[in-house]
Design a protein around this motif. Sequence first.
Motif, short mmCIF file in Angstrom:
data_model
loop_
_atom_site.label_atom_id
_atom_site.label_comp_id
_atom_site.label_asym_id
_atom_site.label_seq_id
_atom_site.Cartn_x
_atom_site.Cartn_y
_atom_site.Cartn_z
N GLN A 173 0.83 -1.20 0.00
CA GLN A 173 0.00 0.00 0.00
C GLN A 173 0.87 1.25 0.00
O GLN A 173 0.55 2.24 -0.66
CB GLN A 173 -0.95 -0.03 1.20
CG GLN A 173 -2.08 0.95 1.11
CD GLN A 173 -3.04 0.65 -0.02
OE1 GLN A 173 -2.67 0.63 -1.18
NE2 GLN A 173 -4.29 0.41 0.31
N ARG A 174 1.99 1.21 0.72
CA ARG A 174 2.89 2.37 0.73
C ARG A 174 3.54 2.56 -0.64
O ARG A 174 3.82 3.68 -1.05
CB ARG A 174 3.93 2.23 1.84
CG ARG A 174 3.32 2.53 3.20
CD ARG A 174 4.35 2.65 4.28
NE ARG A 174 4.74 1.34 4.75
CZ ARG A 174 5.86 1.07 5.42
NH1 ARG A 174 6.71 2.04 5.69
NH2 ARG A 174 6.12 -0.14 5.84
N ILE A 175 3.75 1.47 -1.37
CA ILE A 175 4.29 1.59 -2.74
C ILE A 175 3.25 2.28 -3.63
O ILE A 175 3.59 3.16 -4.44
CB ILE A 175 4.64 0.19 -3.32
CG1 ILE A 175 5.75 -0.46 -2.49
CG2 ILE A 175 5.03 0.29 -4.79
CD1 ILE A 175 7.00 0.35 -2.33
N ALA A 176 1.99 1.91 -3.46
CA ALA A 176 0.92 2.58 -4.23
C ALA A 176 0.86 4.07 -3.90
O ALA A 176 0.67 4.92 -4.77
CB ALA A 176 -0.42 1.91 -3.95
N GLU B 138 -10.30 3.80 0.64
CA GLU B 138 -10.12 2.76 1.66
C GLU B 138 -8.66 2.29 1.72
O GLU B 138 -8.37 1.10 1.80
CB GLU B 138 -11.05 1.56 1.36
CG GLU B 138 -12.51 1.87 1.52
CD GLU B 138 -12.98 1.92 2.97
OE1 GLU B 138 -12.15 1.81 3.87
OE2 GLU B 138 -14.18 2.10 3.18
N ALA B 139 -7.74 3.24 1.70
CA ALA B 139 -6.32 2.93 1.60
C ALA B 139 -5.75 2.21 2.82
O ALA B 139 -4.67 1.65 2.76
CB ALA B 139 -5.52 4.20 1.33
N GLU C 272 0.68 8.34 8.27
CA GLU C 272 1.75 9.34 8.24
C GLU C 272 2.14 9.68 6.81
O GLU C 272 2.32 10.84 6.45
CB GLU C 272 2.97 8.84 9.02
CG GLU C 272 2.77 8.79 10.52
CD GLU C 272 3.90 8.10 11.25
OE1 GLU C 272 4.85 7.61 10.59
OE2 GLU C 272 3.84 8.03 12.49
N ALA C 273 2.28 8.64 5.97
CA ALA C 273 2.63 8.87 4.56
C ALA C 273 1.53 9.64 3.86
O ALA C 273 1.81 10.56 3.07
CB ALA C 273 2.88 7.53 3.87
N MET C 274 0.27 9.30 4.14
CA MET C 274 -0.84 9.99 3.49
C MET C 274 -0.93 11.44 3.94
O MET C 274 -1.24 12.32 3.14
CB MET C 274 -2.16 9.26 3.76
CG MET C 274 -2.26 7.93 3.05
SD MET C 274 -3.91 7.19 3.08
CE MET C 274 -4.32 7.18 4.81
N ASN C 275 -0.64 11.71 5.21
CA ASN C 275 -0.69 13.08 5.69
C ASN C 275 0.34 13.95 4.98
O ASN C 275 0.06 15.09 4.62
CB ASN C 275 -0.47 13.13 7.21
CG ASN C 275 -1.66 12.59 7.98
OD1 ASN C 275 -2.76 12.50 7.45
ND2 ASN C 275 -1.44 12.21 9.22
#
Length: 198
Positions: free
Chosen positions: A100-103, A119-120, A134-137
């Motif tokens: 998911q972090r790669i996406a 719905e990540a 944290e990555a999404m923020n």
Amino acid sequence: VAKLLNGLYTPTKGTILVAGMDTADPENTWEIRKRCGMVFQNPDNQIVATVVREDVAFGLENLGVPSEEMPAIITRALQAVNMADFADRAPHMLSGGQKQRIAIARAVLKDAPILILDEATSSVDTRTEVLIQEAMNRLRSNRTSFVIAHRLSTIRGADVILVMEQGRIVEQGNHDQLLARAGAYADLYNAQFAGVAT
């Protein structure tokens, strides 16, 4: 909803405009999709390469990025999601949260002004959810972001929350406003966080 926003589906009624462009007009499709970065619920559906760095790089050529600039861009994107150490790994060997972090990294390097997160974090454990959050923020900064979620911790800080039931918006407001209304959102929130300090 996510697929309507980037023109994968066209509305059967009404009009959806993205940057003033009608999503139902096929002439606008490419331009709209260039402006939208998407991260779907299941990262396996988004993996297209056999090495992480190649997967993240997918689509850079279509954006007109010169090949000599790609390695630095890919490294920055992987660093943004704490996945730089996995650049040479096979994506199918990663955990669900790592995939998911790669996406998300792929969405980072696209640098689109609109981000759609569908719905990540729904299929990951709580610890991984924190890393993804944290990555999404970081990624959402200075972008218009649509976050579709059942886990309300993901959307708590949103400027506007739309609560949907059976395809219809039943409530709208920020977290505090919706809790104060004691309606559908408050019911969902209380059910998820009963007994948890907020």
